[in-house]
Scaffold this active site. Structure first.
Site, PDB file in Angstrom:
ATOM      1  N   SER A 264      67.096  19.368  38.005  1.00  0.00           N
ATOM      2  CA  SER A 264      65.949  18.544  38.397  1.00  0.00           C
ATOM      3  C   SER A 264      65.987  18.221  39.884  1.00  0.00           C
ATOM      4  O   SER A 264      67.008  17.781  40.413  1.00  0.00           O
ATOM      5  CB  SER A 264      65.934  17.240  37.600  1.00  0.00           C
ATOM      6  OG  SER A 264      65.618  17.477  36.258  1.00  0.00           O
TER       7      SER A 264
ATOM      8  N   ASP B 129      56.409  12.622  40.316  1.00  0.00           N
ATOM      9  CA  ASP B 129      57.852  12.766  40.085  1.00  0.00           C
ATOM     10  C   ASP B 129      58.576  13.296  41.322  1.00  0.00           C
ATOM     11  O   ASP B 129      59.405  14.202  41.225  1.00  0.00           O
ATOM     12  CB  ASP B 129      58.107  13.674  38.884  1.00  0.00           C
ATOM     13  CG  ASP B 129      59.520  13.533  38.329  1.00  0.00           C
ATOM     14  OD1 ASP B 129      60.262  12.673  38.828  1.00  0.00           O
ATOM     15  OD2 ASP B 129      59.883  14.299  37.416  1.00  0.00           O
TER      16      ASP B 129
ATOM     17  N   HIS C  84      62.607  10.944  38.996  1.00  0.00           N
ATOM     18  CA  HIS C  84      63.414  10.561  37.839  1.00  0.00           C
ATOM     19  C   HIS C  84      64.909  10.761  38.068  1.00  0.00           C
ATOM     20  O   HIS C  84      65.724  10.307  37.264  1.00  0.00           O
ATOM     21  CB  HIS C  84      62.952  11.306  36.581  1.00  0.00           C
ATOM     22  CG  HIS C  84      63.357  12.733  36.506  1.00  0.00           C
ATOM     23  ND1 HIS C  84      62.502  13.776  36.804  1.00  0.00           N
ATOM     24  CD2 HIS C  84      64.521  13.326  36.151  1.00  0.00           C
ATOM     25  CE1 HIS C  84      63.114  14.924  36.638  1.00  0.00           C
ATOM     26  NE2 HIS C  84      64.345  14.682  36.254  1.00  0.00           N
TER      27      HIS C  84
END
Length: 560
Positions: A258, A184, A150
């Site tokens: 992230s 992810d 992402h």
């Protein structure tokens, strides 16, 4: 004379001058004040915070006299709050005793910058506004950078990724080598030798024990936070809706963390992907291995069926299960499943690859833990086989079932390449679900109706899934194109999963389609990736343009 402490009062409550560690929500109760016996006992809620003293204005005559009751005289901490504070003290003591990270670890962490342009879901020939994203990544073996899917968002010609080393102002161009939205994760390649100079790849470790201290690294200027491992379990990943193994931690996750590594003892034990959650190393290793072995876009297996637990003794007796048997009940097997026509509804799955499944849908895991049985299947690759033991009508059977890929809850075209589409009669047909990009079978739906007299009254078909064209079951988008292009009947009939029917006069629909394309400035009725046999010939051969299939014509002209 009553001493009134100097406090900063906010509303009915003030701030308590106590250590921040003891800050917690609790219930306190006023007691009889030493100055007056007329005050009643009242229970209310408050928050101990970092500054001032907690006081409460009395609701009786003392309040009217402006008397404030000091915390020491009016409140009692309950036992639960004391225990919670003791746990926090133990936690911080454990964290403070942990070793600092090696500087070499920090040198292997990079900042990731991504700019991507997505295609419209309903009008796949159009691009939307550019989106920017920032995250963290880190070096792994083979001169690769690992980060979140992402963070880079997409793997197509409209995605541009840069990376920047810790302590450097130089950005280096990166290319997305592999991306898996199921877990992810994404792998980046950087060709620059200057970028890799002095950078050491981080080593992947194992799943950390519960209550072990881990460090989260990433964010702007490399922020490091520490916390404890709380649990290890399968969990639905919000980004893809895939049910995979995950670790929960209580370390603070900052902005742009992230894709950053979670470190224990200078080894990576996970990758941050959501607030408080980490992708564990078994998932990471499975993903990296899949990159090396195959270019498939899906690397996690699935039985693709619906099931329920069997914790109730009555339902177990109904399906003739003996006392020592445990398992799950199959409710439905999807047609895309490798178990379709092999397993049956109401079969009891007793074990997978020799591992017994509990009536609670769980299987044994590390250190006496139990996790969802789907872990056994998801850690296999699509195409691999699983030995499934079932109970059917009181008899046991074993089947080797080829696994299909996990199918996340989004359309593949949004993330990977230029979207596939086909337009006819003003209806835009697109793939419905994510499978292999070259899969022979995938579902097709109507994503948009471009209004025209030819399709008036068919507004309710938006989003409908196509099942048949002129009585022939549709395999995929390319097959649908072929069936429509080769139609030899006066009327074209499409049937949908919701039992609705679309009927168009074929010749009228062909003419209307060309007008619709010109009206909306669409260059082609079909995306470039769908190669029909009729489009492989030279359209200008022998100058027989009038003999061309009608849908080739828009490919020759640019209406923009």
């Amino acid at each position: 004379m009553f001493f009134r402490p100097c406090v900063h009062t906010v509303g009915r409550y003030s701030r308590a001058r106590v250590p921040g560690l003891l800050s917690s929500l609790f219930f306190y109760r006023s007691c009889n004040n030493v100055l007056t016996n007329s005050l009643p006992t009242v229970t209310t809620a408050g928050r101990v915070s970092r500054y001032g003293y907690i006081c409460r204005r009395s609701s009786t005559s003392a309040a009217e006299r402006g008397v404030f009751l000091p915390f020491a005289l009016t409140c009692r901490r309950n036992i639960h709050s004391i225990h919670e504070d003791e746990k926090k003290l133990e936690r911080w003591k454990k964290i403070e005793e942990s070793h600092p990270l090696d500087e070499l670890v920090l040198d292997s962490v990079v900042k990731v910058f991504s700019n991507s342009t997505e295609y419209s879901k309903s009008k796949p020939w159009k691009t939307l506004d550019q989106k920017s994203s920032r995250g963290t990544g880190f070096a792994i073996a083979g001169r690769k950078i690992l980060t979140n899917a992402h963070v880079v968002m997409a793997m197509n010609d409209h995605t541009f990724v840069d990376v920047k080393r810790h302590g450097s102002q130089i950005k280096y161009k990166a290319k997305v080598q592999k991306i898996s939205h199921e877990c992810d994760l994404a792998i980046l390649e950087i060709d620059s030798d200057e970028f890799w100079k002095g950078m050491n790849p981080l080593e992947l470790g194992d799943i950390p024990p519960l209550q072990e201290v881990v460090s989260v690294v990433g964010g702007e200027n490399i922020c490091i936070t520490k916390g404890l491992v709380l649990r290890v379990e399968t969990r639905i990943y919000d980004y893809s809706d895939s049910d995979l193994l995950s670790i929960q931690i209580d370390a603070t996750i900052n902005d742009e963390n992230s894709g950053g590594p979670v470190i224990m003892g200078n080894k990576v034990v996970g990758v941050v992907y959501e607030i408080g959650f980490v992708i564990p190393t078994p998932i990471i290793k499975h993903f990296i291995t899949s990159v090396q072995e195959s270019r498939q876009y899906s690397c996690f297996g699935s039985l693709d069926l619906s099931y329920q637990s069997l914790e109730n003794v009555q339902i177990r007796n109904h399906f003739k299960m003996s006392h020592e048997m445990t398992g799950i009940l199959i409710n439905k097997i999807n047609s895309s499943s490798g178990a379709y026509k092999i397993l049956r509804k109401d079969d009891i799955i007793l074990a997978i690859d020799g591992v017994p499944i509990g009536n609670d849908e769980k299987v044994p895991f590390q250190n006496k833990r139990r996790i969802d049985f789907s872990y056994l299947v998801s850690m296999k690759k699509p195409g691999e086989k699983a030995l499934v033991k079932v109970l059917r009508n009181g008899k046991e059977y074993e089947y080797n079932i080829s696994l299909k890929p996990v199918k996340p809850n989004f359309t593949v075209q949004q993330f990977y390449n230029v979207p596939s589409y086909y337009i006819f009669g003003g209806f835009v047909f697109v793939p419905l679900t994510k499978t292999y990009l070259d899969s022979e079978h995938h579902q097709v739906k109507i994503s948009e109706r471009l209004a025209d007299d030819i399709n008036e009254g068919y507004q309710s078909l938006y989003g409908a899934q196509v099942e048949k064209v002129n009585g022939v079951e549709v395999k995929n988008l390319k097959h649908l194109c072929e069936l429509i292009e080769e139609c030899s009947t006066e009327d074209l009939r499409l049937e949908f999963k919701n039992h609705k029917v679309l009927v168009l006069n074929y010749e009228s629909a062909k003419k209307a389609t060309l007008q619709i394309l010109e009206r909306h400035k669409i260059k082609s009725v079909i995306s470039k990736d769908i190669c029909l046999p009729m489009l492989l010939d030279d359209p200008f051969k022998d100058n027989k343009i009038n003999l061309l299939p009608w849908s080739v014509l828009p490919l020759m002209f640019d209406f923009s």
